[in-house]
Motif scaffolding. Structure first.
Motif, PDB file in Angstrom:
ATOM      1  N   GLU A 296      56.410  39.785   0.518  1.00  0.00           N
ATOM      2  CA  GLU A 296      57.058  40.417  -0.956  1.00  0.00           C
ATOM      3  C   GLU A 296      56.596  39.552  -1.995  1.00  0.00           C
ATOM      4  N   ASP A 297      56.550  40.063  -2.915  1.00  0.00           N
ATOM      5  CA  ASP A 297      56.152  39.536  -4.378  1.00  0.00           C
ATOM      6  C   ASP A 297      54.668  39.059  -4.393  1.00  0.00           C
ATOM      7  N   ASP A 298      53.731  39.572  -3.630  1.00  0.00           N
ATOM      8  CA  ASP A 298      52.416  39.040  -3.452  1.00  0.00           C
ATOM      9  C   ASP A 298      52.438  37.582  -2.838  1.00  0.00           C
ATOM     10  N   GLY A 299      53.138  37.384  -1.966  1.00  0.00           N
ATOM     11  CA  GLY A 299      53.176  36.020  -1.228  1.00  0.00           C
ATOM     12  C   GLY A 299      52.563  36.095   0.015  1.00  0.00           C
ATOM     13  N   LEU A 300      51.964  35.004   0.422  1.00  0.00           N
ATOM     14  CA  LEU A 300      51.453  34.711   1.817  1.00  0.00           C
ATOM     15  C   LEU A 300      52.245  33.389   2.480  1.00  0.00           C
ATOM     16  N   ARG A 301      52.320  33.597   3.567  1.00  0.00           N
ATOM     17  CA  ARG A 301      52.951  32.571   4.383  1.00  0.00           C
ATOM     18  C   ARG A 301      51.754  32.283   5.641  1.00  0.00           C
ATOM     19  N   THR A 302      51.633  30.984   5.786  1.00  0.00           N
ATOM     20  CA  THR A 302      50.680  30.575   6.831  1.00  0.00           C
ATOM     21  C   THR A 302      51.206  29.413   7.677  1.00  0.00           C
ATOM     22  N   VAL A 303      50.801  29.703   8.939  1.00  0.00           N
ATOM     23  CA  VAL A 303      51.164  28.698  10.299  1.00  0.00           C
ATOM     24  C   VAL A 303      50.154  28.038  10.873  1.00  0.00           C
ATOM     25  N   ARG A 304      50.025  26.646  10.977  1.00  0.00           N
ATOM     26  CA  ARG A 304      48.975  26.120  11.703  1.00  0.00           C
ATOM     27  C   ARG A 304      49.520  25.105  12.965  1.00  0.00           C
ATOM     28  N   ARG A 305      49.309  25.465  14.025  1.00  0.00           N
ATOM     29  CA  ARG A 305      49.658  24.302  14.956  1.00  0.00           C
ATOM     30  C   ARG A 305      48.590  23.260  15.205  1.00  0.00           C
ATOM     31  N   ALA A 306      48.782  22.286  15.130  1.00  0.00           N
ATOM     32  CA  ALA A 306      47.888  21.141  15.250  1.00  0.00           C
ATOM     33  C   ALA A 306      48.344  19.923  16.071  1.00  0.00           C
ATOM     34  N   PRO A 307      47.458  19.073  16.413  1.00  0.00           N
ATOM     35  CA  PRO A 307      47.950  17.718  17.229  1.00  0.00           C
ATOM     36  C   PRO A 307      48.195  16.506  16.209  1.00  0.00           C
ATOM     37  N   ALA A 308      48.953  15.785  16.330  1.00  0.00           N
ATOM     38  CA  ALA A 308      49.228  14.766  15.454  1.00  0.00           C
ATOM     39  C   ALA A 308      48.326  13.434  15.534  1.00  0.00           C
ATOM     40  N   LEU A 309      47.731  13.513  16.844  1.00  0.00           N
ATOM     41  CA  LEU A 309      46.700  12.405  17.065  1.00  0.00           C
ATOM     42  C   LEU A 309      45.720  13.061  17.371  1.00  0.00           C
ATOM     43  N   VAL A 310      44.528  12.492  17.033  1.00  0.00           N
ATOM     44  CA  VAL A 310      43.124  13.061  17.597  1.00  0.00           C
ATOM     45  C   VAL A 310      42.291  11.904  17.925  1.00  0.00           C
ATOM     46  N   ALA A 311      40.991  12.134  18.274  1.00  0.00           N
ATOM     47  CA  ALA A 311      39.830  11.189  18.603  1.00  0.00           C
ATOM     48  C   ALA A 311      38.874  11.196  17.572  1.00  0.00           C
ATOM     49  N   HIS A 312      38.458   9.796  16.981  1.00  0.00           N
ATOM     50  CA  HIS A 312      37.651   9.781  16.018  1.00  0.00           C
ATOM     51  C   HIS A 312      36.028  10.512  16.640  1.00  0.00           C
TER      52      HIS A 312
ATOM     53  N   ASP B  43      34.818  19.755  17.021  1.00  0.00           N
ATOM     54  CA  ASP B  43      33.967  18.698  17.068  1.00  0.00           C
ATOM     55  C   ASP B  43      34.594  17.313  17.680  1.00  0.00           C
ATOM     56  N   LEU B  44      35.691  17.439  18.003  1.00  0.00           N
ATOM     57  CA  LEU B  44      36.311  15.952  18.527  1.00  0.00           C
ATOM     58  C   LEU B  44      36.307  15.922  19.963  1.00  0.00           C
ATOM     59  N   PRO B  45      35.958  14.741  20.306  1.00  0.00           N
ATOM     60  CA  PRO B  45      36.063  14.465  21.670  1.00  0.00           C
ATOM     61  C   PRO B  45      37.388  14.107  22.238  1.00  0.00           C
ATOM     62  N   GLU B  46      37.430  13.815  23.578  1.00  0.00           N
ATOM     63  CA  GLU B  46      38.714  13.552  24.105  1.00  0.00           C
ATOM     64  C   GLU B  46      39.068  11.916  23.809  1.00  0.00           C
ATOM     65  N   PRO B  47      40.041  11.754  23.398  1.00  0.00           N
ATOM     66  CA  PRO B  47      40.612  10.608  22.810  1.00  0.00           C
ATOM     67  C   PRO B  47      40.293   9.158  23.955  1.00  0.00           C
ATOM     68  N   VAL B  48      40.193   8.006  23.480  1.00  0.00           N
ATOM     69  CA  VAL B  48      39.932   6.818  24.336  1.00  0.00           C
ATOM     70  C   VAL B  48      41.232   6.241  23.949  1.00  0.00           C
ATOM     71  N   ALA B  49      42.219   5.875  25.067  1.00  0.00           N
ATOM     72  CA  ALA B  49      43.250   5.183  24.764  1.00  0.00           C
ATOM     73  C   ALA B  49      43.166   3.967  24.249  1.00  0.00           C
ATOM     74  N   PRO B  50      44.349   3.584  23.304  1.00  0.00           N
ATOM     75  CA  PRO B  50      44.304   2.468  22.551  1.00  0.00           C
ATOM     76  C   PRO B  50      44.230   1.156  23.592  1.00  0.00           C
ATOM     77  N   SER B  51      43.868   0.042  22.877  1.00  0.00           N
ATOM     78  CA  SER B  51      43.764  -1.252  23.874  1.00  0.00           C
ATOM     79  C   SER B  51      45.115  -1.771  23.804  1.00  0.00           C
ATOM     80  N   ALA B  52      45.520  -2.632  24.683  1.00  0.00           N
ATOM     81  CA  ALA B  52      47.016  -2.981  24.970  1.00  0.00           C
ATOM     82  C   ALA B  52      46.808  -4.108  23.884  1.00  0.00           C
TER      83      ALA B  52
END
Length: 320
Positions: free
Chosen positions: A187-203, A311-320
Motif C-alpha cells: 500500500e501507499d505505492d510501496g515496494l518490498r523486496t527479499v533476496r536470499r544470498a550466501p554470506a561467503l563466496v569465492a573470488h 560467474d562465481l566458482p566453487e570456493p577454495v577452502a582457506p589455508s590453516a
C-alpha cells in the motif's frame, strides 16, 4: 612505487591523471591483480572530466547504478558522487552491491575535494577479515545464509523509482524476476523486496573464499543512536528500509554483528584523501567504508566489470 598497508601507491609526479593512466595502464592492472588496491597520487586533474579520461585509460566500461541502496547523484557518464549521507555519519565497511544479484568487479574513487578533517575511505581485505571473524559466527552465516529485506517508499530511505531508476512498475517487475528477487507491491505505492544470498563466496579469479555481503551496512545495529528504536517503533521490525537476517528469517544477534565489526576494525587500512587522488580497488578483495568528516568533501565514484552470482566458482577452502 611502494606498498603501504596493503595498498599499492604510485606517484604520478604532477602528470595529468588521464595521460598517466593511459601510459601506465599495464602497471596499474598488474598491481591491481597483485594487491587488489592501487592509489595514484600527486596527479594533475580537472574534476570529473579528467576522472573519466583516467577511467578510459584503465579500460573501465562504467556500469549503471541499479538496485540502489544509497542516494547518489550522477555527474557524468557512469560517474557518480559517493554516498550522500550526512557528514556526521560514518558508513560501515561493505563490498559495493554485494546484496544484489550483480555487482562491479572494479570500483574507482577520485578525490575532487578533500575533506577538512576525517572523511577517509578505509578499505579492508575481506579474505583476511574472514580469518579474523570467530568460527562460530562464520559457521552460522555460512550454514544459514542471509536474507536481505528492503522496503521502498516509506518516506525514509529510497523510493523505488530512485532505487531502480524507472517510473515503470512493469520494468521493476522484469528486473526483479530476472535478478532473483522476491517482490511485493504494498500500500501507499510501496515496494518490498527479499533476496536470499550466501554470506561467503569465492573470488572469481582466485577461487579464494571471502566474506562478501552487506551484513554491517544493512543490519539494524548499524543504525546510529536512537534511530533504530525510532524506526522500529514507526515501521515495525520488518518494515525498515534495509535489513539483513539469517536466510530462514531469524534475526542475526547484535553480538554476532559486533564480532564482525571488530574484525573489520582490526583489518581496515586508511589514508587521508589528497586532491586528485585516484583509488582503484578489486571490489571482491577489498571492502570500503567512510569516516565522518568536516568540510566540503567530494569523492567521485565509477564502477566497471559486471560480475553475477553465476560467474562465481566453487570456493577454495582457506589455508590453516
Amino acid at each position: 612505487m611502494n606498498d603501504l598497508t596493503g595498498i599499492t601507491v604510485i606517484e604520478a609526479d604532477g602528470e595529468d591523471l588521464g595521460s598517466f593512466t593511459h601510459r601506465h595502464a599495464k602497471t596499474v592492472d598488474e598491481e591491481l591483480a597483485r594487491t587488489g588496491a592501487v592509489l595514484v597520487r600527486d596527479a594533475a586533474a580537472d574534476g570529473a572530466d579528467t576522472f573519466r579520461r583516467a577511467l578510459d585509460g584503465l579500460g573501465f566500461a562504467p556500469l549503471d547504478y541499479t538496485e540502489r541502496s544509497t542516494p547518489r547523484s550522477e555527474v557524468g557518464d557512469g560517474v557518480f558522487t559517493s554516498t550522500e549521507y550526512p557528514a556526521r555519519e560514518a558508513i560501515p565497511q561493505h563490498c559495493e552491491s554485494s546484496y544484489a544479484g550483480a555487482w562491479p568487479g572494479r570500483v574507482g574513487f577520485f578525490c575532487a575535494t578533500p575533506p577538512l578533517t576525517g572523511g577517509a575511505t578505509p578499505i579492508a581485505d575481506v579474505a583476511r577479515v574472514l580469518s579474523d571473524i570467530p568460527a562460530e559466527v562464520v559457521r552460522a552465516v555460512e550454514s544459514r545464509g542471509l536474507r536481505y529485506v528492503r522496503n521502498y517508499g516509506s518516506g525514509v530511505g529510497l523510493d523505488w523509482r530512485e532505487a531502480f531508476q524507472t517510473d515503470s512498475r512493469e520494468e521493476v517487475d522484469r528486473f526483479c524476476a530476472a535478478g532473483g528477487l522476491e517482490w511485493t507491491w504494498v500500500e501507499d505505492d510501496g515496494l518490498r523486496t527479499v533476496r536470499r544470498a550466501p554470506a561467503l563466496v569465492a573470488h572469481p579469479r582466485t577461487g579464494q573464499q571471502i566474506w562478501f555481503n552487506h551484513l554491517l551496512l544493512f543490519h539494524q545495529s548499524s543504525l546510529p543512536g536512537s534511530l533504530r528504536t525510532d524506526l522500529v517503533a514507526l515501521f515495525g521490525a520488518d518494515g525498515l528500509p534495509n535489513d539483513v537476517l539469517f536466510g530462514d528469517g531469524e534475526p542475526i544477534p547484535d553480538d554476532m554483528v559486533a564480532a564482525v565489526r571488530s574484525a573489520f576494525g582490526r583489518r581496515a587500512q586508511r589514508f587521508d584523501w589528497a586532491l586528485n587522488d585516484l583509488l582503484v580497488i578489486d571490489n571482491m578483495r577489498w571492502s570500503h567504508g567512510r569516516e565522518a568528516f568536516t568540510g566540503d568533501r567530494r569523492i567521485l565514484v565509477s564502477m566497471s566489470d559486471l560480475i553475477t552470482r553465476a560467474d562465481l566458482p566453487e570456493p577454495v577452502a582457506p589455508s590453516a
